[in-house]
Design a protein around this motif. Structure first.
Motif, PDB file in Angstrom:
ATOM      1  N   UNK A 262      48.343  38.959  37.392  1.00 51.60           N
ATOM      2  CA  UNK A 262      47.126  38.672  37.460  1.00 51.60           C
ATOM      3  C   UNK A 262      45.823  39.362  38.012  1.00 51.60           C
ATOM      4  N   UNK A 263      44.893  39.293  37.872  1.00 50.60           N
ATOM      5  CA  UNK A 263      43.422  40.528  38.292  1.00 50.60           C
ATOM      6  C   UNK A 263      43.614  40.784  39.430  1.00 50.60           C
ATOM      7  N   UNK A 264      43.981  40.260  39.861  1.00 49.68           N
ATOM      8  CA  UNK A 264      43.680  40.728  41.640  1.00 49.68           C
ATOM      9  C   UNK A 264      43.855  38.940  42.841  1.00 49.68           C
ATOM     10  N   UNK A 265      44.880  38.810  44.118  1.00 42.49           N
ATOM     11  CA  UNK A 265      44.839  37.994  44.525  1.00 42.49           C
ATOM     12  C   UNK A 265      44.212  36.760  44.964  1.00 42.49           C
TER      13      UNK A 265
ATOM     14  N   UNK B  24      38.688  37.361  53.631  1.00 40.11           N
ATOM     15  CA  UNK B  24      39.121  36.741  52.121  1.00 40.11           C
ATOM     16  C   UNK B  24      38.376  37.921  50.949  1.00 40.11           C
ATOM     17  N   UNK B  25      37.615  38.753  51.953  1.00 35.83           N
ATOM     18  CA  UNK B  25      37.200  40.082  50.998  1.00 35.83           C
ATOM     19  C   UNK B  25      38.392  40.909  50.753  1.00 35.83           C
ATOM     20  N   UNK B  26      39.070  41.252  51.882  1.00 32.42           N
ATOM     21  CA  UNK B  26      40.131  41.539  52.112  1.00 32.42           C
ATOM     22  C   UNK B  26      41.183  41.686  50.978  1.00 32.42           C
ATOM     23  N   UNK B  27      41.618  39.983  51.214  1.00 32.71           N
ATOM     24  CA  UNK B  27      42.482  39.700  51.326  1.00 32.71           C
ATOM     25  C   UNK B  27      42.581  39.823  48.901  1.00 32.71           C
ATOM     26  N   UNK B  28      41.476  39.492  48.384  1.00 27.02           N
ATOM     27  CA  UNK B  28      41.048  39.470  47.147  1.00 27.02           C
ATOM     28  C   UNK B  28      41.738  41.783  46.604  1.00 27.02           C
ATOM     29  N   UNK B  29      41.741  41.981  47.495  1.00 23.35           N
ATOM     30  CA  UNK B  29      41.962  43.811  47.202  1.00 23.35           C
ATOM     31  C   UNK B  29      43.548  43.968  46.711  1.00 23.35           C
ATOM     32  N   UNK B  30      44.241  42.718  46.870  1.00 25.87           N
ATOM     33  CA  UNK B  30      45.207  43.531  47.419  1.00 25.87           C
ATOM     34  C   UNK B  30      46.340  43.423  45.654  1.00 25.87           C
ATOM     35  N   UNK B  31      47.191  44.075  44.875  1.00 26.13           N
ATOM     36  CA  UNK B  31      46.992  44.129  43.608  1.00 26.13           C
ATOM     37  C   UNK B  31      48.423  43.452  43.600  1.00 26.13           C
ATOM     38  N   UNK B  32      48.402  43.062  42.347  1.00 33.76           N
ATOM     39  CA  UNK B  32      50.156  42.197  42.228  1.00 33.76           C
ATOM     40  C   UNK B  32      50.877  42.660  41.306  1.00 33.76           C
TER      41      UNK B  32
END
Lengths: 373, 213
Positions: free
Chosen positions: A16-19, A365-373
Motif C-alpha cells: 500500500x502507499x500508506x497506512x 490520524x496524521x501520524x498513523x498515515x505516515x507509517x509505511x507498510x
C-alpha cells in the motif's frame, strides 16, 4: 489508493502507499462533548454516531480518518419481530424496569450512561422457547430488504470497505438469555435446550446470509459480532464454545468463501485468546478490535502462535487519545511494530469515548498515515 | 460417601436442587448447621480455586453459587439460632454512574462462599453511601466495582470520602472491574486491587482478619 484498497491490500499482505487511518466509531456522549467544546455542530453530534452515515463521513474527514472498520450490511439477523419494548415499573428514584426487544428486563436509571443492569429474562425453559422465541427465530423473506441490494454494487461507496453482516453465533443469545440465564441453561437446567437454541438461531442466520449473497451484492469482507469475552477470558469454557459454535462458523464462512469473500472479521471485546483457535480453524481470520487498553488483549501472541493466517484490525489503546501527545506517540511506535508484521491494520481498540481530545485524534490520524507498510 | 462430601461435590457441579435436598437431609439427621455450612464452603473453595486457575469459567461459578445460596438459605435461621458469626463483614457495590453488576454479583457470591457477611448496595452507589454503610453496619471492607473507564474515577472519591469521615484507618477499600489495575489502585490510594472474583474473596477474608474481625 483509497481506504478500501489500503485495508484490503494490507489484509492480503499486499503493498500500500500508506497506512489508512481507521477507527471503530464514536460514543454519542463524546460527540455531545465535542459539540459543547465547539469542535463540531450539535447537528453533526446527533447524526455522526451512525456508522457508514454521511454525517459520520463528514466528521471523519474533519478528524482525518479514512474509514471505519466493521461497517457491514445484510438481512435482519435478530429476533423478528422483536418483543414490544415496554416499561414494567417506574421506581421512586426514576429508575425504570424495562422489558427490551429481546425479552430481557433491564433496569435503566435516568441520566446514567452505562450498560444497563439486567434484572430478569424471559427465556427460561422449553415451553417459553417454543411459544415465544421459536417463531421469532425463523427465516422469512421479509428479513431481507431486497430493494436495498438491487443496485448495491453500483451505488455503494467504493472508497471504503463494506462487509456483509454475518450475525453472531453466541453473542446474540447472550443478549437474549443474559449471562446468568445462559449459564443456568447450559450448565444445570437444560443443556440440550440451549444447544437447540444455538442451532435454531444459527440456521436462521445462515439462511439470511445465503439470501443476501444470492442477491449478487458484492462485499469486501464478512463481519460477525460476538462480545463473548471479558477481562479474564471467555464467558464460557472454550471447549463448550467450540462444541456449540464451531460447526456454525464453518458452514457460514464456507458459504462466504464460495462467493469470494476471504476476509472474515469478528468483533469481540475482552481477552479473546482462548477462543481464537475455534474462530481461526473455522474460517474467521480477522480479530477485531483487540482491546489492549481496557482489557489487556494482545495481537502479537496470536500472530506468533498461528502465523500469517491470523489478521488483525485494532490494537491501538484508545485511552491514549484522552491523555497527551507523548501517549499517542508511544502508541504510534507500537503500531509501527505491529504493522511491520503485515496483515494488521491499526485502529483504536473500541469506540472513542468521552474525554477523548479532539486535537489528539487529529494528531493521531496524521501520524498513523505516515507509517509505511 | 459422607453427606458433606456429597454436598460439596454437587455444589461444584452446580446442582442446586440436589444440594438443597442434601442440606435438608443433613439438617433432618441432626447435623451441626456449622458443619453443614462447612460442606458448602468447601465446595465453593474448590470452584473459586479452579476459577482463579482458569480451569472453570463464569457459568460454573454462577451455578455453583446458586447451589450454595439454596443450601445456605436453609441453614441461615439455624445458624442465627446457634449464634454463629461470619468471618467478617463487607459492603459491596458498583460505583456511581455505573449500572453494570455481573462482576459485582460474582464477587459477592464468592465472598459469601468464603463465609463473609455481605451488604449489597447494588449499582450506582455514591461514595457517601459506601462509607456511611461501612460505618453504620460495622463493615471491615468496602468493595467497589466499575465497568467503565468513565466511572472508575469514583473509586478515588470513595477513598476521599472515607478519609473525610475519619474512618480510613478502620476500613479497607478493595477495588476491581474491567478497567481497574494495580497502578490505578495505587494512584487513588485504595488498599487492594484483585484481578478476579475469587481473589477478591480471598483478599477480603485476609483484610477482615487483619482488622480483627
Amino acid at each position: 489508493m483509497n481506504a478500501r484498497e489500503r485495508c484490503l491490500n494490507i489484509l492480503h499482505y499486499k503493498n500500500v502507499d500508506r497506512m489508512p487511518a481507521v477507527h471503530f466509531g464514536y460514543w454519542k456522549e463524546l460527540l455531545e462533548e465535542w459539540a459543547e467544546q465547539g469542535h463540531i455542530s450539535k447537528e453533526l453530534a446527533n447524526t455522526a454516531v451512525v456508522d457508514g452515515s454521511v454525517a459520520q463521513k463528514e466528521l471523519d474527514k474533519i478528524l482525518g480518518w479514512d474509514c471505519v472498520w466493521g461497517y457491514s450490511v445484510g438481512a435482519r439477523l435478530g429476533l423478528m419481530p422483536t418483543f414490544e419494548r415496554k416499561v414494567l415499573e417506574t421506581l421512586p428514584d426514576g429508575t425504570q424496569r424495562v422489558q427490551t426487544g429481546t425479552g430481557v428486563i433491564e433496569r435503566i436509571k435516568p441520566g446514567i450512561v452505562s450498560i444497563p443492569s439486567e434484572d430478569d429474562y424471559l427465556l427460561k425453559d422449553r415451553e417459553i422457547f417454543e411459544t415465544l422465541y421459536l417463531p421469532k427465530m425463523q427465516y422469512t423473506p421479509e428479513r431481507l430488504n431486497a430493494e436495498f441490494f438491487k443496485n448495491f454494487n453500483e451505488t455503494r461507496d467504493k472508497t471504503v470497505p463494506i462487509g456483509i453482516s454475518l450475525g453472531s453465533v453466541m453473542g446474540h443469545l447472550r443478549d437474549i438469555c443474559t449471562v446468568v440465564g445462559m449459564s443456568y441453561l447450559m450448565y444445570d437446567e437444560d443443556e440440550d435446550l440451549f444447544a437447540e437454541i444455538v442451532d435454531t438461531y444459527a440456521e436462521m442466520q445462515y439462511k439470511c446470509v445465503e439470501a443476501t449473497l444470492a442477491t449478487g451484492a458484492e462485499f469486501d469482507f464478512g463481519h460477525y459480532w460476538e462480545d463473548i469475552c471479558f477481562k479474564n477470558g471467555p464467558l464460557l469454557s472454550p471447549e463448550l464454545f467450540d462444541e456449540l459454535c464451531a460447526k456454525h462458523y464453518k458452514r457460514r464462512n464456507e458459504l462466504c468463501h464460495k462467493y469470494g469473500i476471504d476476509i472474515i472479521s469478528l468483533d469481540c471485546d475482552g481477552v479473546t485468546e482462548k477462543l481464537i483457535e475455534t474462530w481461526l480453524t473455522n474460517g474467521v481470520n480477522v480479530m477485531f478490535p483487540i482491546e489492549v487498553g481496557t482489557w489487556g488483549d494482545q495481537f502479537e501472541p496470536a500472530r506468533k502462535k498461528y502465523g500469517e493466517s491470523i489478521l488483525g484490525v485494532g490494537g491501538m489503546d484508545k485511552t491514549a487519545l484522552r491523555k497527551d501527545k507523548a501517549a499517542v506517540d508511544a502508541e504510534i511506535e507500537r503500531m509501527k511494530r505491529l504493522a511491520s508484521m503485515g496483515g494488521f491494520v491499526p485502529c483504536p481498540d473500541h469506540r472513542l469515548m468521552p474525554g477523548t481530545k479532539f486535537e489528539l485524534v487529529q494528531y493521531y490520524t496524521e501520524e498513523i498515515k505516515k507509517i509505511k507498510v | 460417601m459422607s453427606i458433606l462430601i456429597e454436598i460439596s461435590e454437587n455444589l461444584q457441579k452446580g446442582k442446586a436442587k440436589i444440594v438443597k435436598e442434601l442440606v435438608q437431609q443433613a439438617i433432618d439427621a441432626g447435623m451441626d448447621p456449622q458443619e453443614i455450612l462447612g460442606g458448602l464452603l468447601s465446595g465453593m473453595d474448590v470452584v473459586g480455586e479452579k476459577f482463579k486457575n482458569g480451569e472453570v469459567y463464569i457459568p460454573e461459578v454462577l451455578v455453583a453459587a446458586r447451589a450454595m445460596n439454596q443450601g445456605a438459605t436453609l441453614l441461615k435461621p439455624l445458624l442465627a439460632e446457634s449464634g454463629a458469626v461470619a468471618s467478617g463483614k463487607v459492603c459491596i457495590g458498583t460505583v456511581q454512574g455505573d449500572l453494570h453488576d455481573i462482576g459485582k454479583n460474582l464477587v459477592k457470591m464468592m465472598m459469601e462462599g468464603k463465609g463473609l457477611e455481605v451488604v449489597d448496595l447494588g449499582t450506582d452507589v455514591s461514595p457517601e453511601a459506601f462509607v456511611n454503610t461501612a460505618i453504620e453496619q460495622n463493615c471491615q471492607v468496602i468493595c467497589c466495582s466499575a465497568l467503565l473507564t468513565t466511572t472508575m474515577g469514583v473509586m478515588g472519591d470513595v477513598v476521599k470520602a472515607a478519609e473525610a469521615a475519619g474512618v480510613r484507618e478502620k476500613v479497607k477499600i478493595l477495588i476491581g472491574g474491567a478497567p481497574v489495575s494495580d497502578d490505578f489502585c495505587r494512584e487513588i490510594g485504595a488498599d487492594c486491587y484483585t484481578v478476579d472474583a475469587a481473589s477478591a474473596a480471598d483478599v477480603a477474608v485476609a483484610l477482615c482478619k487483619e482488622l480483627g474481625a
